[in-house]
Design a protein around this motif. Structure first.
Motif, PDB file in Angstrom:
ATOM      1  N   ASN A 370       0.795  -1.235   0.000  1.00  0.00           N
ATOM      2  CA  ASN A 370       0.000   0.000   0.000  1.00  0.00           C
ATOM      3  C   ASN A 370       0.823   1.278   0.000  1.00  0.00           C
ATOM      4  OD1 ASN A 370       0.958   0.356   2.597  1.00  0.00           O
ATOM      5  ND2 ASN A 370      -0.983  -0.115   3.608  1.00  0.00           N
ATOM      6  N   LYS A 371       2.142   1.183   0.017  1.00  0.00           N
ATOM      7  CA  LYS A 371       3.039   2.327  -0.106  1.00  0.00           C
ATOM      8  C   LYS A 371       2.817   3.381   0.976  1.00  0.00           C
ATOM      9  CE  LYS A 371       3.877   1.615  -4.989  1.00  0.00           C
ATOM     10  NZ  LYS A 371       4.262   2.220  -6.260  1.00  0.00           N
ATOM     11  N   SER A 372       2.401   2.946   2.130  1.00  0.00           N
ATOM     12  CA  SER A 372       2.246   3.863   3.251  1.00  0.00           C
ATOM     13  C   SER A 372       3.051   3.310   4.425  1.00  0.00           C
ATOM     14  CB  SER A 372       0.761   3.989   3.632  1.00  0.00           C
ATOM     15  OG  SER A 372       0.598   4.926   4.664  1.00  0.00           O
ATOM     16  N   PRO A 373       4.355   3.544   4.431  1.00  0.00           N
ATOM     17  CA  PRO A 373       5.229   2.940   5.442  1.00  0.00           C
ATOM     18  C   PRO A 373       5.003   3.535   6.829  1.00  0.00           C
ATOM     19  CG  PRO A 373       6.449   4.528   4.156  1.00  0.00           C
ATOM     20  CD  PRO A 373       5.096   4.420   3.516  1.00  0.00           C
ATOM     21  N   PRO A 374       5.335   2.797   7.863  1.00  0.00           N
ATOM     22  CA  PRO A 374       5.198   3.321   9.234  1.00  0.00           C
ATOM     23  C   PRO A 374       6.179   4.468   9.470  1.00  0.00           C
ATOM     24  CG  PRO A 374       6.361   1.207   9.230  1.00  0.00           C
ATOM     25  CD  PRO A 374       5.851   1.408   7.846  1.00  0.00           C
ATOM     26  N   LYS A 375       5.856   5.341  10.414  1.00  0.00           N
ATOM     27  CA  LYS A 375       6.663   6.535  10.674  1.00  0.00           C
ATOM     28  C   LYS A 375       8.104   6.209  11.044  1.00  0.00           C
ATOM     29  CE  LYS A 375       3.004   9.747  12.055  1.00  0.00           C
ATOM     30  NZ  LYS A 375       2.464  10.587  13.148  1.00  0.00           N
ATOM     31  N   GLU A 376       8.304   5.058  11.703  1.00  0.00           N
ATOM     32  CA  GLU A 376       9.653   4.750  12.181  1.00  0.00           C
ATOM     33  C   GLU A 376      10.657   4.489  11.061  1.00  0.00           C
ATOM     34  OE1 GLU A 376       6.966   1.106  13.022  1.00  0.00           O
ATOM     35  OE2 GLU A 376       6.871   3.292  13.258  1.00  0.00           O
ATOM     36  N   VAL A 377      10.178   4.246   9.836  1.00  0.00           N
ATOM     37  CA  VAL A 377      11.131   3.990   8.751  1.00  0.00           C
ATOM     38  C   VAL A 377      11.374   5.238   7.887  1.00  0.00           C
ATOM     39  CG1 VAL A 377      10.365   1.593   8.621  1.00  0.00           C
ATOM     40  CG2 VAL A 377       9.461   3.243   6.967  1.00  0.00           C
TER      41      VAL A 377
END
Length: 426
Positions: A370-377
């Motif tokens: 979905n191309k919505s990575p988590p903030k930590e990356v």
């Protein structure tokens, strides 16, 4: 491979060397490797070949490439201006408050590109505009070149006589050997620091155009000229005064190889906050972010949003002495080579953070995610605009609001009580 990404089993060191040499000849630059994966940054020419109908190549789900097939809709100088002009007209037809104009017919919110014409097609229009203000200076750039190549300044019509003129019709025509140029009104009142002109190089990552999702890199930099700025017509040919490109400035006698004539964006912020104030500085950077988002929205409808693609753009922004930012151009292949130690650190982090978003957790790439990575990356990236999130919030995020000024739903401007207003489009 990256980019193309894929698993490789090297048989021998000789085979590995041969393959890597072959990749480099095809315009692939190796940017990272680990035990199982090798990552390559493709040139724009290689992308053309990959997506060429004649090549008959089809990317698999675990292959991701670092350009959109028709990225040039944004990164070619003439097409960028054409798409922004089209975007303005479409918003105008829709009655959008974003397309509001002042009493002089200038866009209030969408006036962020200098007046520009395409040559030879718009020559007569250019002449008409030039004669309105004969003392103006214009800058000519070849549409398909970078690093300051082929750029020159003019302040007389006779200075572009190297372009041919049809003696029978007196109309402007191009020689067959000449490529297309853009000619733009020169920003002759740039903000100066230490008497020198500079521009901003900012990095923006787009993971998808539909819906639009883009990220701003926090570690951009300023590029300074080596010679103090003067608007004098006697210095129009001195590119060390006018062009900030490192490819040009590094050949100057005053070029400093230690700092490379560069400032970090954070240093620029500190300088502006101390000389102009924090509120004005925040407003400037808000406007820069606004420009970037609107330029991406302008090309989103025509961009081939292939699911295998993402792109890291290099935005060039100039700030004038009234602290108004102007979009100069967008680069499809911003330089990843380093001219200083700090430059090397910045670009290493840029590549690393880009890879972490494009291929999160170093996993096998999957173009269907979905191309919505988590903030930590995200690393040094921050979400600049997420169209999907904006729509789900149910607010009109196209309406711009800045400290001291906000735009209502019907386009009316309301003065703020003095408190900063958060940007509604983010």
């Amino acid at each position: 491979f990256w980019i193309m990404a894929g698993k490789v089993k090297w048989v021998t060191d000789i085979e590995k060397s041969v393959l890597i040499n072959n990749f480099e000849k095809r315009g692939w630059i190796q940017v990272a490797e680990n035990e199982d994966w090798n990552f390559y940054w493709m040139s724009v020419q290689t992308i053309r070949n990959v997506f060429s109908v004649e090549a008959g190549y089809r990317l698999s789900d675990d292959q991701i490439v670092n350009h959109f097939p028709n990225h040039y809709e944004l990164t070619r100088k003439d097409l960028m201006v054409k798409n922004i002009k089209r975007y303005r007209k479409e918003l105008e037809k829709e009655g959008s408050p974003l397309a509001e104009k002042d009493e002089n017919g200038k866009y209030i919110y969408l006036d962020f590109v200098p007046v520009t014409f395409m040559l030879p097609a718009d020559y007569n229009l250019f002449v008409e505009e030039f004669r309105k203000n004969p003392s103006s200076t214009w800058i000519m750039k070849p549409c398909g070149k970078a690093q300051g190549k082929g750029i020159f300044l003019i302040n007389k019509l006779s200075q572009i006589k190297k372009w041919s003129r049809d003696s029978k019709t007196s109309s402007f025509v191009s020689q067959s050997s000449k490529e297309a140029y853009v000619i733009s009104l020169y920003i002759n009142n740039p903000l100066l620091i230490g008497g020198k002109k500079f521009d901003l190089r900012l990095y923006v990552l787009v993971s998808t155009y539909r819906p639009l999702r883009c990220y701003m890199y926090k570690l951009g930099f300023c590029r300074f000229c080596t010679v103090k700025y003067t608007p004098s017509t006697s210095e129009l040919d001195n590119m060390f005064v006018h062009l900030t490109n490192v490819a040009i400035q590094k050949h100057g006698d005053d070029y400093n190889h230690i700092h490379g004539g560069k400032w970090t964006v954070s240093n620029l912020r500190l300088y502006l906050e101390s000389t102009r104030g924090k509120e004005v500085t925040n407003k400037l950077f808000d406007e820069i972010h606004w420009i970037i988002v609107q330029s991406l929205k302008a090309v989103a409808p025509v961009m081939n949003n292939d699911k295998h693609c993402f792109e890291c753009y290099g935005y060039d922004i100039i700030i004038d002495d009234k602290l108004k930012p102007w979009l100069i151009e967008v680069n499809a292949s911003p330089s990843l080579t380093s001219s200083t130690a700090n430059d090397r650190i910045l670009k290493y982090n840029l590549i690393n953070d880009t890879l972490n978003i494009a291929v999160p957790n170093g996993e096998i790439p999957d173009c269907k995610w979905n191309k919505s990575p988590p903030k930590e990356v995200l690393g040094n990236y921050e979400v600049l605009y997420d169209e999907e999130m904006a729509q789900s919030d149910g607010t009109d995020r196209d309406l711009r609001s800045r400290p001291g000024q906000s735009t209502g739903v019907k386009g009316s401007r309301a003065r703020d009580s003095g408190k900063p207003v958060l940007t509604t489009w983010k």
